[in-house]
Motif scaffolding. Structure first.
Motif, mmCIF file in Angstrom:
data_model
loop_
_atom_site.group_PDB
_atom_site.id
_atom_site.type_symbol
_atom_site.label_atom_id
_atom_site.label_comp_id
_atom_site.label_asym_id
_atom_site.label_seq_id
_atom_site.Cartn_x
_atom_site.Cartn_y
_atom_site.Cartn_z
ATOM 1 N N ILE A 54 -30.025 33.162 -43.289
ATOM 2 C CA ILE A 54 -30.003 32.322 -44.122
ATOM 3 C C ILE A 54 -30.017 32.755 -45.781
ATOM 4 C CG2 ILE A 54 -31.539 30.477 -44.903
ATOM 5 C CD1 ILE A 54 -32.609 30.071 -42.002
ATOM 6 N N LEU A 85 -24.438 27.177 -51.359
ATOM 7 C CA LEU A 85 -23.446 27.265 -52.477
ATOM 8 C C LEU A 85 -21.994 27.282 -51.990
ATOM 9 C CD1 LEU A 85 -25.450 30.046 -54.812
ATOM 10 C CD2 LEU A 85 -25.059 27.386 -55.220
ATOM 11 N N LEU A 118 -26.141 36.474 -58.202
ATOM 12 C CA LEU A 118 -25.269 37.042 -58.997
ATOM 13 C C LEU A 118 -23.777 36.291 -59.044
ATOM 14 C CD1 LEU A 118 -27.007 38.994 -57.484
ATOM 15 C CD2 LEU A 118 -25.445 40.658 -57.732
ATOM 16 N N ILE A 135 -32.767 43.840 -57.020
ATOM 17 C CA ILE A 135 -31.603 43.759 -56.074
ATOM 18 C C ILE A 135 -31.685 44.983 -55.305
ATOM 19 C CG2 ILE A 135 -29.017 44.170 -55.662
ATOM 20 C CD1 ILE A 135 -28.966 42.590 -58.677
HETATM 21 C C1 LIG Z 1 -29.508 36.299 -65.463
HETATM 22 C C2 LIG Z 1 -30.128 37.285 -64.195
HETATM 23 C C3 LIG Z 1 -29.808 38.641 -64.457
HETATM 24 C C4 LIG Z 1 -30.221 39.218 -63.582
HETATM 25 N N1 LIG Z 1 -30.316 40.784 -63.720
HETATM 26 C C5 LIG Z 1 -30.834 41.700 -62.747
HETATM 27 C C6 LIG Z 1 -30.653 42.880 -62.985
HETATM 28 O O1 LIG Z 1 -30.085 43.581 -64.030
HETATM 29 N N2 LIG Z 1 -30.994 43.916 -61.825
HETATM 30 C C7 LIG Z 1 -31.686 43.284 -60.819
HETATM 31 O O2 LIG Z 1 -32.081 44.226 -60.126
HETATM 32 N N3 LIG Z 1 -31.818 41.969 -60.376
HETATM 33 C C8 LIG Z 1 -31.519 41.157 -61.501
HETATM 34 N N4 LIG Z 1 -31.521 39.796 -61.460
HETATM 35 C C9 LIG Z 1 -32.340 39.379 -60.204
HETATM 36 C C10 LIG Z 1 -31.527 39.489 -59.052
HETATM 37 O O3 LIG Z 1 -30.226 38.392 -59.262
HETATM 38 C C11 LIG Z 1 -32.283 38.834 -57.727
HETATM 39 O O4 LIG Z 1 -33.424 39.844 -57.486
HETATM 40 C C12 LIG Z 1 -31.306 39.022 -56.598
HETATM 41 O O5 LIG Z 1 -30.395 37.857 -56.677
HETATM 42 C C13 LIG Z 1 -32.304 38.184 -55.338
HETATM 43 O O6 LIG Z 1 -31.106 38.594 -54.107
HETATM 44 P P1 LIG Z 1 -31.529 37.624 -53.109
HETATM 45 O O7 LIG Z 1 -30.218 37.902 -51.874
HETATM 46 O O8 LIG Z 1 -32.852 37.904 -52.455
HETATM 47 O O9 LIG Z 1 -31.395 36.195 -53.508
HETATM 48 P P2 LIG Z 1 -30.418 35.219 -54.171
HETATM 49 O O10 LIG Z 1 -29.582 36.009 -55.015
HETATM 50 O O11 LIG Z 1 -31.234 34.247 -55.098
HETATM 51 O O12 LIG Z 1 -29.585 34.535 -53.144
HETATM 52 C C14 LIG Z 1 -30.268 33.465 -52.171
HETATM 53 C C15 LIG Z 1 -29.188 32.664 -51.509
HETATM 54 O O13 LIG Z 1 -29.932 31.865 -50.597
HETATM 55 C C16 LIG Z 1 -29.488 30.510 -50.606
HETATM 56 N N5 LIG Z 1 -30.447 29.551 -50.261
HETATM 57 C C17 LIG Z 1 -31.587 28.938 -51.014
HETATM 58 N N6 LIG Z 1 -32.277 28.284 -49.919
HETATM 59 C C18 LIG Z 1 -31.417 27.972 -48.908
HETATM 60 C C19 LIG Z 1 -31.288 27.451 -47.617
HETATM 61 N N7 LIG Z 1 -32.254 26.592 -47.123
HETATM 62 N N8 LIG Z 1 -30.239 27.709 -46.525
HETATM 63 C C20 LIG Z 1 -29.226 28.352 -46.779
HETATM 64 N N9 LIG Z 1 -29.274 29.044 -48.000
HETATM 65 C C21 LIG Z 1 -30.326 28.961 -49.040
HETATM 66 C C22 LIG Z 1 -29.201 30.276 -52.366
HETATM 67 O O14 LIG Z 1 -28.358 29.277 -52.409
HETATM 68 C C23 LIG Z 1 -28.649 31.886 -52.757
HETATM 69 O O15 LIG Z 1 -27.143 31.865 -52.437
HETATM 70 C C24 LIG Z 1 -31.092 38.871 -62.455
HETATM 71 C C25 LIG Z 1 -31.318 37.395 -62.237
HETATM 72 C C26 LIG Z 1 -30.776 36.598 -63.225
HETATM 73 C C27 LIG Z 1 -31.193 34.936 -63.052
#
Ligand SMILES: Cc1cc2nc3c(=O)[nH]c(=O)nc-3n(C[C@H](O)[C@H](O)[C@H](O)COP(=O)(O)OP(=O)(O)OC[C@H]3O[C@@H](n4cnc5c(N)ncnc54)[C@H](O)[C@@H]3O)c2cc1C
Length: 335
Positions: A9, A35, A42, A296
């Motif tokens: 998910i 999405l 990202l 990340i």
């Molecule tokens: C502007 C910005 C700059 C950043 N720069 C850095 C950096 O330089 N270095 C770094 O380490 N981190 C950085 N980050 C943080 C980093 O982007 C996050 O830590 C990372 O994206 C987390 O990854 P994730 O896969 O856990 O979650 P996400 O990237 O948030 O992905 C989660 C996904 O789950 C989906 N989702 C949510 N709810 C549901 C549901 N009910 N059913 C199905 N899908 C669902 C969402 O749509 C999303 O696509 C930055 C963040 C931002 C906003």
């Protein structure tokens, strides 16, 4: 009803890398994400920003990191159910059953939740004209710099995104005005210094304490009326684009009702990334444990743990430890 061994998910970086490991273990899997494309924050929020803290990459564009993750998981034939948000999760006859916003039902033996910050949506200003002109000159993220080529851009916000994009679009936009409702910025000190220097040099304009009164235009943004929030004096600005970078509202969304133990709006996990529901694992920004950082690289590590434990749960004949990919290259990994 469609079945895979594992349902993941969220197709952000943590989910994508979890998929890679599930695939390495020889299991089938499906990604669910509301999405339209994989990549999570990202892809949706900062595709053209450099990331400097991914091990092995001195700097990498967010969109290139996503491209690499998608390529890495591709040989394992992932099923992408994009545009579908997971709505319910229940256990029926020993299998997990997930229903989605698209009205589909999927089953799996194990589930990995990598839903990041949950459902995220931009913080809107609530100014007249904003909703009507969304996508017609009102933006909440920069997907490509090209969208702003030769345009007069009003940027709204005082955090890192607003300040960074004001500087980053200097070589693209025709004219940049940045407004913030307070004289102090929340962005990094060095970036604010650079911003104010650019203002001094006449490369862009910074106005504080100003807010947006309304956004106007027939079919596209033509102007924005801003106002000084102490004197209330209004200033009309002829602009082609309004880029609102006022942060994001995050909600756990449907996950909050799945009976998972939560901690401060995050899913509590143990050291195996197991949640309080047996067979359901989690990784990435969504998890909470002592010492957690929302980065990340941590998400990648957690994804490896979650995926290998989920794989062993889905197929008890598998050991949790995957061994080394370098030693399995010919057998499992992409050519
Ligand atoms: C502007 C910005 C700059 C950043 N720069 C850095 C950096 O330089 N270095 C770094 O380490 N981190 C950085 N980050 C943080 C980093 O982007 C996050 O830590 C990372 O994206 C987390 O990854 P994730 O896969 O856990 O979650 P996400 O990237 O948030 O992905 C989660 C996904 O789950 C989906 N989702 C949510 N709810 C549901 C549901 N009910 N059913 C199905 N899908 C669902 C969402 O749509 C999303 O696509 C930055 C963040 C931002 C906003």
């Amino acid at each position: 009803m469609e079945h895979t061994d594992v349902i993941i998910i969220g197709a952000g970086p943590a989910g994508l890398f979890a998929g890679f490991y599930v695939g390495m273990r020889g299991l089938t899997f499906r990604f669910l994400d509301p999405l339209p494309e994989p990549g999570g924050q990202l892809a949706a929020l900062y595709p053209e920003k450099y990331i400097y803290d991914v091990a092995g990459f001195p700097k990498v564009y967010a969109k290139d990191l996503v491209r690499g993750l998608v390529e890495q998981v591709a040989p394992f034939n992932p099923i992408y159910s994009l545009g579908e948000r997971a709505e319910t999760l229940e256990r029926v006859d020993g299998l997990f059953r997930v229903t989605t916003s698209a009205g589909n039902t999927y089953t799996a033996k194990a589930v990995i939740i990598a839903a990041g910050v949950g459902a995220f949506e931009p913080r809107r200003l609530g100014a007249p004209g904003e909703r009507e002109l969304e996508g017609k000159g009102v933006y909440y993220a920069v997907k490509t710099k090209a969208e702003f080529q030769g345009k007069r851009v009003l940027i709204v916000g005082g955090g890192d995104s607003a300040v960074d994009w004001a500087l980053n679009l200097l070589d693209t936009a025709k004219e940049i005005t940045l407004i913030h409702r307070r004289p102090q910025f929340r962005a990094h000190e060095a970036s604010v210094k650079e911003l104010l220097q650019a203002h001094e040099e006449g490369k862009l304009r910074v106005l504080t304490p100003y807010e947006v009164r309304r956004i106007e235009g027939d079919t596209r943004v033509e102007r924005a009326v801003i106002f000084h929030n102490q004197t209330q004096e209004e200033v009309p600005l002829e602009v082609d684009a309004v880029l609102i970078l006022a942060g994001y509202l995050t909600k756990l969304g449907p996950l909050a009702n799945w009976g998972l133990e939560l901690e401060k709006n995050r899913i509590k996990v143990d050291t195996t990334m197991a949640t309080s529901l047996p067979g359901v694992y989690a990784c990435g920004d969504i998890v909470s444990y002592p010492g957690k950082l929302p980065l990340i690289v941590l998400g990648f590590g957690e994804a490896a743990i979650a995926a290998n434990h989920a794989a062993a749960y889905a197929n008890p004949s598998l050991k949790v430890n995957p061994g080394h990919s370098s030693e399995k290259a010919e057998e499992k990994a992409p050519a």
